[in-house]
Design a protein around this motif. Structure first.
Motif, short mmCIF file in Angstrom:
data_model
loop_
_atom_site.label_atom_id
_atom_site.label_comp_id
_atom_site.label_asym_id
_atom_site.label_seq_id
_atom_site.Cartn_x
_atom_site.Cartn_y
_atom_site.Cartn_z
N VAL A 198 9.71 1.32 11.08
CA VAL A 198 9.89 -0.05 10.59
C VAL A 198 11.33 -0.48 10.84
CG1 VAL A 198 9.77 -1.57 8.57
CG2 VAL A 198 8.14 0.31 8.81
N LEU A 247 8.92 -7.25 6.28
CA LEU A 247 7.77 -6.68 6.96
C LEU A 247 6.56 -7.58 6.74
CD1 LEU A 247 6.88 -4.16 8.57
CD2 LEU A 247 6.21 -3.13 6.39
N ALA A 255 5.86 -3.38 13.11
CA ALA A 255 6.12 -1.96 12.86
C ALA A 255 5.44 -1.15 13.95
CB ALA A 255 5.60 -1.57 11.48
#
Length: 173
Positions: A152, A159, A164
């Motif tokens: 990540v 996120l 990722a």
């Protein structure tokens, strides 16, 4: 390009094989097979040299039991797991909200949860530079004890989707 030292790691584990006694779904324990196999997830992490700084697990019985087996294998390097009721029967957006709250000093985060969100999270997060074989395996079949590992870049708070890199999808047994 993100500097390797800036990378964080996300581990997503589906609980072990559950039993079906006459209890509410939330209270279902691991089956005998689940108890026998769950330690393998922790052993795989140790073999890879992957030790979570934080573990967030659904508060359902089967996820708590799976987490206990994993932390037994991690030994002294295991963090105290945090139970989060929001991870039970959760839409993937709620799971991401939980991840987005994680403190930035956590470098390796482990989530322990349920279908369908474990697979949906994998589908949502896997970037184009992910390991293609791992993504295909995860997308086609996500059995109990299935585990994804992601690199990540950036902050937990940002996120969201396709950001990722999935490096592994394994089913340690």
């Amino acid at each position: 390009m993100t500097d390797q030292s800036d990378l964080k790691r996300l581990i997503v584990l589906r609980h072990g094989k559950a039993a079906y006694p006459p209890v509410p779904d939330h209270e279902r324990p691991l089956a005998q097979r689940g108890n026998q196999e769950a330690p393998a997830a922790g052993r795989w992490l140790v073999e890879q040299g992957i030790y979570p700084d934080a573990i967030i697990t659904s508060d359902a019985v089967r996820t708590r039991q799976t987490t206990t087996w994993v932390i037994n294998e991690l030994g002294d390097k295991a963090p105290t797991p945090y139970l989060d009721s929001r991870l039970y029967m959760a839409p993937v957006s709620r799971v991401l909200a939980v991840v987005n709250e994680v403190e930035e000093q956590v470098r390796t985060l482990m989530l322990v949860g349920h279908m369908p969100w474990v697979q949906e999270l994998g589908m949502r997060l896997a970037s184009v530079d992910s390991d293609e074989h791992a993504v295909i395996e995860m997308a086609e079949r996500y059995p109990t004890l299935g585990m994804m590992v992601f690199d990540v870049p950036g902050q937990w708070a940002s996120l969201d989707g396709r950001d990722a890199k999935m490096t592994h999808f394994v089913v340690p047994r």
